[in-house]
Design an enzyme around this catalytic site. Structure first.
Site, short mmCIF file in Angstrom:
data_model
loop_
_atom_site.label_atom_id
_atom_site.label_comp_id
_atom_site.label_asym_id
_atom_site.label_seq_id
_atom_site.Cartn_x
_atom_site.Cartn_y
_atom_site.Cartn_z
N LYS A 96 -3.68 1.97 -5.20
CA LYS A 96 -3.77 3.43 -5.06
C LYS A 96 -4.26 4.11 -6.34
O LYS A 96 -3.93 3.67 -7.45
CB LYS A 96 -2.38 4.00 -4.70
CG LYS A 96 -1.69 3.26 -3.56
CD LYS A 96 -0.41 3.91 -3.09
CE LYS A 96 0.32 3.00 -2.12
NZ LYS A 96 1.25 2.06 -2.75
N HIS A 135 -3.06 8.51 -3.93
CA HIS A 135 -1.61 8.35 -3.93
C HIS A 135 -0.82 9.63 -3.58
O HIS A 135 0.17 9.57 -2.86
CB HIS A 135 -1.17 7.80 -5.31
CG HIS A 135 0.10 7.04 -5.27
ND1 HIS A 135 0.38 5.99 -6.13
CD2 HIS A 135 1.19 7.15 -4.49
CE1 HIS A 135 1.58 5.50 -5.85
NE2 HIS A 135 2.10 6.20 -4.87
N ASP A 163 1.25 -4.30 -0.86
CA ASP A 163 0.99 -2.91 -1.24
C ASP A 163 1.41 -2.67 -2.68
O ASP A 163 2.59 -2.78 -3.02
CB ASP A 163 1.78 -1.99 -0.30
CG ASP A 163 1.52 -0.52 -0.56
OD1 ASP A 163 0.66 0.05 0.13
OD2 ASP A 163 2.17 0.04 -1.45
N TYR A 205 2.47 1.73 -10.39
CA TYR A 205 3.60 0.80 -10.37
C TYR A 205 3.62 -0.08 -11.62
O TYR A 205 4.64 -0.72 -11.91
CB TYR A 205 3.55 -0.11 -9.12
CG TYR A 205 3.67 0.57 -7.78
CD1 TYR A 205 3.97 1.92 -7.67
CD2 TYR A 205 3.46 -0.15 -6.61
CE1 TYR A 205 4.04 2.53 -6.42
CE2 TYR A 205 3.55 0.46 -5.36
CZ TYR A 205 3.83 1.81 -5.28
OH TYR A 205 3.91 2.39 -4.04
N ASN A 215 13.43 -9.59 6.07
CA ASN A 215 12.61 -8.45 6.48
C ASN A 215 11.37 -8.86 7.27
O ASN A 215 10.71 -8.02 7.88
CB ASN A 215 12.21 -7.63 5.25
CG ASN A 215 13.41 -7.01 4.56
OD1 ASN A 215 14.50 -6.96 5.13
ND2 ASN A 215 13.23 -6.55 3.32
N ARG A 225 16.32 -11.61 1.29
CA ARG A 225 15.94 -10.35 1.95
C ARG A 225 14.45 -10.31 2.27
O ARG A 225 14.04 -9.74 3.29
CB ARG A 225 16.30 -9.18 1.06
CG ARG A 225 17.80 -8.96 0.97
CD ARG A 225 18.10 -7.87 -0.01
NE ARG A 225 19.49 -7.48 -0.01
CZ ARG A 225 20.00 -6.60 -0.86
NH1 ARG A 225 19.22 -6.03 -1.77
NH2 ARG A 225 21.28 -6.29 -0.80
N LEU A 246 13.34 1.54 4.55
CA LEU A 246 14.79 1.34 4.71
C LEU A 246 15.58 2.52 4.15
O LEU A 246 16.79 2.44 3.98
CB LEU A 246 15.23 0.04 4.00
CG LEU A 246 14.51 -1.23 4.46
CD1 LEU A 246 14.91 -2.43 3.61
CD2 LEU A 246 14.81 -1.51 5.94
N LYS A 273 10.35 -3.54 0.49
CA LYS A 273 10.26 -4.33 -0.74
C LYS A 273 11.64 -4.91 -1.04
O LYS A 273 12.67 -4.33 -0.69
CB LYS A 273 9.83 -3.45 -1.91
CG LYS A 273 10.84 -2.37 -2.21
CD LYS A 273 10.51 -1.64 -3.47
CE LYS A 273 11.39 -0.42 -3.64
NZ LYS A 273 11.18 0.61 -2.63
N SER A 274 11.63 -6.05 -1.64
CA SER A 274 12.88 -6.63 -2.13
C SER A 274 12.56 -7.61 -3.22
O SER A 274 11.51 -8.26 -3.20
CB SER A 274 13.65 -7.33 -1.01
OG SER A 274 14.82 -7.92 -1.57
P1 A2P Z 1 16.54 -5.39 -3.52
O1 A2P Z 1 15.17 -5.34 -4.13
O2 A2P Z 1 17.63 -5.53 -4.55
O3 A2P Z 1 16.65 -6.38 -2.38
P2 A2P Z 1 12.96 0.86 0.61
O4 A2P Z 1 11.96 -0.21 0.93
O5 A2P Z 1 13.37 1.70 1.76
O6 A2P Z 1 12.55 1.71 -0.58
O7 A2P Z 1 14.32 0.13 0.21
C1 A2P Z 1 14.29 -0.78 -0.82
C2 A2P Z 1 15.70 -1.05 -1.24
O8 A2P Z 1 16.39 -1.75 -0.21
C3 A2P Z 1 15.72 -1.91 -2.45
O9 A2P Z 1 16.77 -1.41 -3.25
C4 A2P Z 1 16.05 -3.31 -1.93
O10 A2P Z 1 16.86 -3.95 -2.88
C5 A2P Z 1 16.84 -3.01 -0.68
N1 A2P Z 1 16.58 -3.97 0.40
C6 A2P Z 1 15.41 -4.52 0.76
N2 A2P Z 1 15.56 -5.33 1.82
C7 A2P Z 1 16.87 -5.31 2.13
C8 A2P Z 1 17.66 -5.96 3.11
N3 A2P Z 1 17.11 -6.79 4.01
N4 A2P Z 1 19.00 -5.69 3.13
C9 A2P Z 1 19.55 -4.87 2.24
N5 A2P Z 1 18.86 -4.22 1.28
C10 A2P Z 1 17.53 -4.44 1.23
#
Ligand code: A2P
Length: 275
Positions: A79, A110, A45, A50, A242, A238, A192, A232-233
């Site tokens: 989007k 969007h 996505d 972005y 996920n 992570r 998250l 997203k990470s």
């Molecule tokens: P990072 O990119 O440093 O891993 P959301 O998707 O709700 O917007 O949340 C995204 C945030 O959560 C990002 O700051 C990401 O940081 C962090 N994040 C993503 N996956 C995990 C995970 N499995 N555990 C902890 N934090 C996570």
């Protein structure tokens, strides 16, 4: 990796878990998207705003060239941004060119931007593009009930998807229910809660019960309610974590406990945004 598939109202299958790319920019984006596809994500996505469509597209094309996935297996989403409601066809072609792809699986409006009063014509333009074959499905993001109902009444087209802010801190049950009644799949952005709900004692306790992490428990909360989370990470561990959410089941009571974390929205109110 066996990610369940959800069928959109136009008959298109969509992987129920997607990889979000908001804030993945510059040198972070390409390796994260490559890793995600290598690990098994099939739904990616992005959005014009972005600023990473080039990197996302390059990662997708390289992943295909490396044999990590075929184009058919991938579900690529972008989007239409707020400043191009008057020219959706132009915006779409620009996104397609930046991505370097022949077609997009899902194109989303969007934000409704009610003060601009252009979302009806923008969505009509998107429906026109859909008929041309370079986009499979069309939908919206951040649509609230009145805008959603007006959109459907005036265009005669039911969006395939409504992507909204949704996490246990802001579960939007009424909007989820309306989407479902209208045949629209609800996708969760910031699934998250931007990390804020991960340290909640309830989340930590339920995670311990299942031998999972708090993030996995929250993502499971989305999956079991038929939602489509887009975590997203930028971190490989992570990104893998996920994805590893399909081997356990939350109880109804645990889902209810997590839903009680309700603490309000993090992002802007779509009825006001942009100011
Ligand atoms: P990072 O990119 O440093 O891993 P959301 O998707 O709700 O917007 O949340 C995204 C945030 O959560 C990002 O700051 C990401 O940081 C962090 N994040 C993503 N996956 C995990 C995970 N499995 N555990 C902890 N934090 C996570």
């Amino acid at each position: 990796m066996n990610i369940p598939s959800i069928t959109l109202n136009d008959g298109t299958p969509m992987p129920q878990l997607g990889f979000g790319t908001w804030q993945l920019v510059d040198e972070q984006c390409y390796p994260a998207v490559r890793k995600a596809i290598e690990l098994g994500y099939r739904h990616i996505d992005t959005a014009a705003i972005y600023g990473n469509e080039e990197e996302v597209g390059r990662a997708v094309r390289d992943a295909i060239a490396a044999g990590d996935a075929t184009r058919d297996e991938l579900f690529i989403v972008t989007k239409l941004w707020n400043n191009q409601h008057h020219e959706p066809e132009v915006a779409f072609q620009q996104s397609l060119a930046r991505l370097g792809l022949d077609y997009i699986d899902l194109y989303l409006l969007h934000w409704p931007c009610p003060k601009q009063q252009q979302y009806i014509s923008a969505f009509e333009g998107m429906a026109h593009i859909q008929g041309l074959g370079t986009v499979q499905s069309i939908g919206v993001c951040n649509f609230y009930p009145a805008a959603l109902i007006e959109l459907i009444e005036k265009t005669g087209v039911v969006p395939a998807v409504n992507q909204i802010e949704l996490h246990p801190g802001f579960p939007q049950f009424e909007l989820q229910k309306l989407d479902k009644e209208l045949g629209i799949i609800t996708e969760s952005w910031s699934p998250l809660g931007q990390g804020k709900i991960l340290a909640e004692p309830t989340t930590v306790r339920i995670a311990q019960v299942h031998g999972k992490t708090p993030a996995q428990v929250i993502l499971r909360w989305h999956i079991q309610q038929g939602l489509v989370p887009l975590p997203k990470s930028a971190h490989n561990d992570r990104i893998a974590e996920n994805l590893n959410i399909f081997d356990f089941q939350l109880t109804e009571a645990e889902i209810a406990e997590l839903s009680a974390l309700d603490s309000g929205r993090i992002g802007p109110d779509p009825m006001e945004f942009p100011e």
